[in-house]
Design a protein around this motif. Structure first.
Motif, PDB file in Angstrom:
ATOM      1  N   ASN A  23      13.139  26.587  46.367  1.00 41.43           N
ATOM      2  CA  ASN A  23      14.496  27.175  46.361  1.00 41.43           C
ATOM      3  C   ASN A  23      15.417  26.488  45.547  1.00 41.43           C
ATOM      4  O   ASN A  23      16.024  25.455  46.291  1.00 41.43           O
ATOM      5  N   ASP A  24      15.205  26.701  44.126  1.00 37.16           N
ATOM      6  CA  ASP A  24      15.474  25.586  43.135  1.00 37.16           C
ATOM      7  C   ASP A  24      16.946  26.025  42.426  1.00 37.16           C
ATOM      8  O   ASP A  24      17.223  25.626  41.423  1.00 37.16           O
ATOM      9  N   ILE A  25      17.713  26.865  42.952  1.00 35.95           N
ATOM     10  CA  ILE A  25      18.939  27.395  42.431  1.00 35.95           C
ATOM     11  C   ILE A  25      19.830  26.041  42.000  1.00 35.95           C
ATOM     12  O   ILE A  25      20.246  26.059  40.753  1.00 35.95           O
ATOM     13  N   ALA A  61      18.422  33.778  44.065  1.00 39.47           N
ATOM     14  CA  ALA A  61      16.878  34.458  43.956  1.00 39.47           C
ATOM     15  C   ALA A  61      16.792  34.575  45.630  1.00 39.47           C
ATOM     16  O   ALA A  61      17.539  34.081  46.273  1.00 39.47           O
ATOM     17  N   SER A  62      15.449  35.120  45.743  1.00 42.56           N
ATOM     18  CA  SER A  62      15.211  35.058  47.310  1.00 42.56           C
ATOM     19  C   SER A  62      14.633  33.888  47.993  1.00 42.56           C
ATOM     20  O   SER A  62      14.000  33.070  47.105  1.00 42.56           O
ATOM     21  N   VAL A  63      15.050  33.842  49.432  1.00 40.55           N
ATOM     22  CA  VAL A  63      14.633  32.257  49.928  1.00 40.55           C
ATOM     23  C   VAL A  63      13.297  32.381  50.205  1.00 40.55           C
ATOM     24  O   VAL A  63      12.778  33.347  50.927  1.00 40.55           O
ATOM     25  N   GLU A  64      12.414  31.367  49.780  1.00 44.22           N
ATOM     26  CA  GLU A  64      10.922  31.117  50.218  1.00 44.22           C
ATOM     27  C   GLU A  64      11.103  30.071  51.164  1.00 44.22           C
ATOM     28  O   GLU A  64      11.398  29.061  50.998  1.00 44.22           O
ATOM     29  N   PRO A  65       9.997  30.467  52.352  1.00 47.70           N
ATOM     30  CA  PRO A  65       9.789  29.593  53.245  1.00 47.70           C
ATOM     31  C   PRO A  65       9.283  28.271  52.764  1.00 47.70           C
ATOM     32  O   PRO A  65       8.242  28.541  52.032  1.00 47.70           O
ATOM     33  N   GLY A  93      25.302  38.696  41.069  1.00 49.35           N
ATOM     34  CA  GLY A  93      23.868  37.677  41.618  1.00 49.35           C
ATOM     35  C   GLY A  93      24.015  36.239  40.928  1.00 49.35           C
ATOM     36  O   GLY A  93      23.119  35.614  40.998  1.00 49.35           O
ATOM     37  N   GLY A  94      24.954  35.999  39.880  1.00 52.52           N
ATOM     38  CA  GLY A  94      25.140  34.566  39.359  1.00 52.52           C
ATOM     39  C   GLY A  94      26.047  34.671  38.367  1.00 52.52           C
ATOM     40  O   GLY A  94      26.825  35.493  38.221  1.00 52.52           O
ATOM     41  N   PHE A  95      26.201  33.337  37.883  1.00 54.78           N
ATOM     42  CA  PHE A  95      27.087  33.190  36.675  1.00 54.78           C
ATOM     43  C   PHE A  95      26.722  32.111  35.764  1.00 54.78           C
ATOM     44  O   PHE A  95      25.465  31.308  36.315  1.00 54.78           O
ATOM     45  N   PRO A 134      11.911  22.873  55.407  1.00 53.12           N
ATOM     46  CA  PRO A 134      13.052  24.194  55.570  1.00 53.12           C
ATOM     47  C   PRO A 134      14.287  23.588  55.718  1.00 53.12           C
ATOM     48  O   PRO A 134      15.179  24.927  55.577  1.00 53.12           O
ATOM     49  N   SER A 135      14.888  22.695  55.838  1.00 50.58           N
ATOM     50  CA  SER A 135      16.339  22.264  56.061  1.00 50.58           C
ATOM     51  C   SER A 135      16.950  22.528  54.642  1.00 50.58           C
ATOM     52  O   SER A 135      18.010  22.300  54.306  1.00 50.58           O
ATOM     53  N   MET A 136      15.944  22.582  53.416  1.00 51.76           N
ATOM     54  CA  MET A 136      16.473  22.873  52.017  1.00 51.76           C
ATOM     55  C   MET A 136      15.958  24.379  51.627  1.00 51.76           C
ATOM     56  O   MET A 136      16.180  24.581  50.506  1.00 51.76           O
ATOM     57  N   ASP A 137      15.751  25.127  52.589  1.00 49.53           N
ATOM     58  CA  ASP A 137      15.488  26.537  52.221  1.00 49.53           C
ATOM     59  C   ASP A 137      16.870  27.737  52.094  1.00 49.53           C
ATOM     60  O   ASP A 137      17.053  28.185  52.820  1.00 49.53           O
ATOM     61  N   ILE A 138      17.509  27.248  50.876  1.00 49.70           N
ATOM     62  CA  ILE A 138      18.802  27.630  50.968  1.00 49.70           C
ATOM     63  C   ILE A 138      19.023  28.347  49.270  1.00 49.70           C
ATOM     64  O   ILE A 138      18.500  27.548  48.737  1.00 49.70           O
ATOM     65  N   GLN A 139      19.497  29.093  49.270  1.00 48.03           N
ATOM     66  CA  GLN A 139      19.811  29.700  47.897  1.00 48.03           C
ATOM     67  C   GLN A 139      21.279  29.584  47.473  1.00 48.03           C
ATOM     68  O   GLN A 139      21.763  29.044  46.411  1.00 48.03           O
ATOM     69  N   VAL A 140      21.984  29.999  48.396  1.00 45.95           N
ATOM     70  CA  VAL A 140      23.651  29.969  48.186  1.00 45.95           C
ATOM     71  C   VAL A 140      24.144  28.430  48.848  1.00 45.95           C
ATOM     72  O   VAL A 140      24.177  28.442  49.921  1.00 45.95           O
ATOM     73  N   SER A 141      24.400  27.518  48.071  1.00 45.71           N
ATOM     74  CA  SER A 141      24.861  26.191  48.688  1.00 45.71           C
ATOM     75  C   SER A 141      26.185  26.034  48.724  1.00 45.71           C
ATOM     76  O   SER A 141      27.054  26.090  47.715  1.00 45.71           O
ATOM     77  N   SER A 142      26.828  26.115  49.845  1.00 45.72           N
ATOM     78  CA  SER A 142      28.160  26.399  50.133  1.00 45.72           C
ATOM     79  C   SER A 142      29.099  25.143  49.269  1.00 45.72           C
ATOM     80  O   SER A 142      30.052  25.330  48.794  1.00 45.72           O
ATOM     81  N   ASN A 143      28.448  23.853  49.486  1.00 46.61           N
ATOM     82  CA  ASN A 143      29.472  22.878  49.004  1.00 46.61           C
ATOM     83  C   ASN A 143      29.546  22.807  47.388  1.00 46.61           C
ATOM     84  O   ASN A 143      30.139  21.888  46.824  1.00 46.61           O
TER      85      ASN A 143
END
Ligand SMILES: *Cc1c(COP(=O)(O)O)cnc(C)c1O
Length: 466
Positions: free
Chosen positions: A283-285, A298-302, A342-344, A306-315
């Motif tokens: 999950n490499d955005i 992109a879609s989240v892949e398990p 979906g992006g920029f 798992p603590s890094m299975d995130i696409q939109v990183s709030s910070n």
């Protein structure tokens, strides 16, 4: 110290207000109006201090006059007294110029304890002073939840509701949350993924009526106090390895960009850092962004981390704010593009002189890295740490700068992957040895905002007493 929103439209707040609020009312995140500065002499003076005392010195400027020096020093000593290692976040050596910073000696065995043990005490102090209560609502991809629950269990001023994606956290992670039976602790398994959980928490924050009625507060890494607490260990590690007179590099297993952003904050405060590596799993955005300039969902892949299975990183928005010259309107536009398109993208050349580097580690390489690290350095590491080690190895530029990989979880938190890689079953520390026999309590709810909200309304004590 005053705090401003990354979208420029929410009121300017002080430290106390920022801790109790979390997300800004304009949908943005709070950041300090200016970065406090540590001179080289200030940094050298940290050498030999206990971790708790170094934390008190480094963080004091962020508090303004909300908490006295004496009270805060007492809080850091209490928070870090709960760790199972006297050094709190000890360094171990893996190779000639390669180090591991073990951030997993807190009560729930992941780095999130470092910030949350302090945040629990901050809530007590700030709320107790005002005789107030809050309702904490948070989403977890695994480790935040247990660390937040551990920090808030049994506290009178706090009810805590933690959403986790049903079936997508490890059994150890789930049990660390659901076996805490204090009546102020509420676990909700949501039939969705982590991004669904996080989106619901954001929606609850943006519902101002709900938010005010329940005095909702955030313990997710969008809470400034969490990022702040994590700044400390970049300083202490660098000082142990010759800083500030020798630049040090860090490789940071990343999901929500909170931990690595704290490293960025340390550099803005004056800490000489050579490279700050953003290490991601599939999950490499984030690693795509730093290598191409394009930030695209992109879609989240398990994965096995798992603590890094995130696409939109709030910070990430906090970094974007600086990148855009602290223009809130510009950040607001980019975040709107992320929602609608979906992006920029930003010009890659604008990232040239930032200290970030980035890389990705796939599943096979993660397992291979766990195996190789045990073989080469006699050290058992968890899959998140392995992602960091791989990127430390592949994205490093200067061999002479010491490389510190942040070890974000104890291997026993992810026993299946560790066993698969090495054949060794990592044991839980003694104080958790009976985790699998303990009683669990949680509710499972559909992936629907209204269902989750009504469960919270039904159970929050603040509505009974007011
Ligand atoms: C939360 C977590 C991460 C990711 O940290 P972020 O601050 O979200 O980037 C990495 N590893 C572990 C074990 C975690 O719990």
């Amino acid at each position: 110290m005053r705090y401003v929103s990354t979208r420029g439209e929410a009121p300017v707040l002080n430290f106390e207000e920022v801790v109790l609020t979390g997300l800004a009312r304009d949908g943005g995140l709070y950041v300090p109006e200016t970065w406090p500065q540590m001179s080289k002499d200030d940094i050298r003076a940290l050498a030999g201090m206990s971790y708790a005392d170094a934390a008190a010195v480094i963080l004091q400027p962020f508090l303004g006059d909300c908490i006295s020096k004496e009270d805060f020093r007492e809080m850091t000593r209490k928070a870090y007294g709960t760790f199972a290692h006297k050094a709190v976040v000890p360094l171990s050596q893996l190779g000639p110029n390669d180090f591991l910073m073990e951030l997993y000696h807190g009560p729930t065995l992941a780095f999130k304890d470092v910030a949350l043990q302090l945040l629990g005490l901050l809530y007590d102090h700030l709320l107790g002073k005002q005789g107030k209560k809050v309702t904490i609502v948070g989403a977890t991809s695994g480790d935040t939840g247990s660390a937040a629950i551990e920090a808030c269990r049994g506290r009178d001023a706090v009810d805590i509701f933690i959403l986790h994606p049903a079936g997508r956290v490890s059994e150890v992670q789930r049990r660390q949350m659901t076996t805490v039976l204090d009546s102020n602790v509420h676990n909700i398994a949501v039939e969705g993924d982590f991004d669904d959980c996080q989106a619901m928490v954001k929606a609850m924050f943006n519902d101002h009526d709900f938010r005010d009625r329940l005095a909702v507060s955030a313990v997710n890494s969008i809470n400034w106090a969490r990022v702040m607490a994590q700044i400390v260990y970049y300083f202490t590690a660098a000082v142990s390895l010759g800083g500030p007179d020798r630049p040090v590099s860090f490789s940071v297993p990343s999901g929500n960009f909170g931990d690595v952003y704290a490293g960025y904050a340390a550099s803005r405060m004056g800490l000489p850092i050579d490279q700050l590596l953003v290490a991601t799993n599939r999950n490499d955005i984030l690693s795509r962004f730093f290598n191409t300039g394009e930030y695209r969902k992109a879609s989240v892949e398990p994965t096995i981390s798992p603590s890094m299975d995130i696409q939109v990183s709030s910070n990430f928005e906090r970094f974007l704010f600086d990148l855009e010259g602290r223009e809130g309107a510009q950040v607001k536009q980019l975040m709107a593009d992320l929602d609608t398109e979906g992006g920029f993208a930003v010009e890659l050349s604008r990232l040239n002189d930032c200290i970030f580097g980035a890389g990705m580690c796939d599943e096979k390489t993660t397992l291979e890295t766990i195996r190789q690290t045990l073989k080469d350095s006699a050290k058992l590491v968890d899959p998140h740490t392995a992602v960091g080690l791989h990127v430390a190895d592949t994205a490093r530029k200067d061999e002479k700068a010491p490389m510190v990989t942040l070890s974000t979880a104890h291997p026993a938190k992810f026993p299946a992957a560790v066993k698969e890689a090495t054949g060794v079953h990592p044991d839980l520390p003694d104080h958790m040895a009976d985790l699998f026999e303990r009683e669990e309590r949680m509710v499972t709810l559909p992936n629907e905002l209204e269902a989750v909200k009504s469960h919270i309304v039904k159970n929050a004590r603040i509505l009974e007493t007011n």
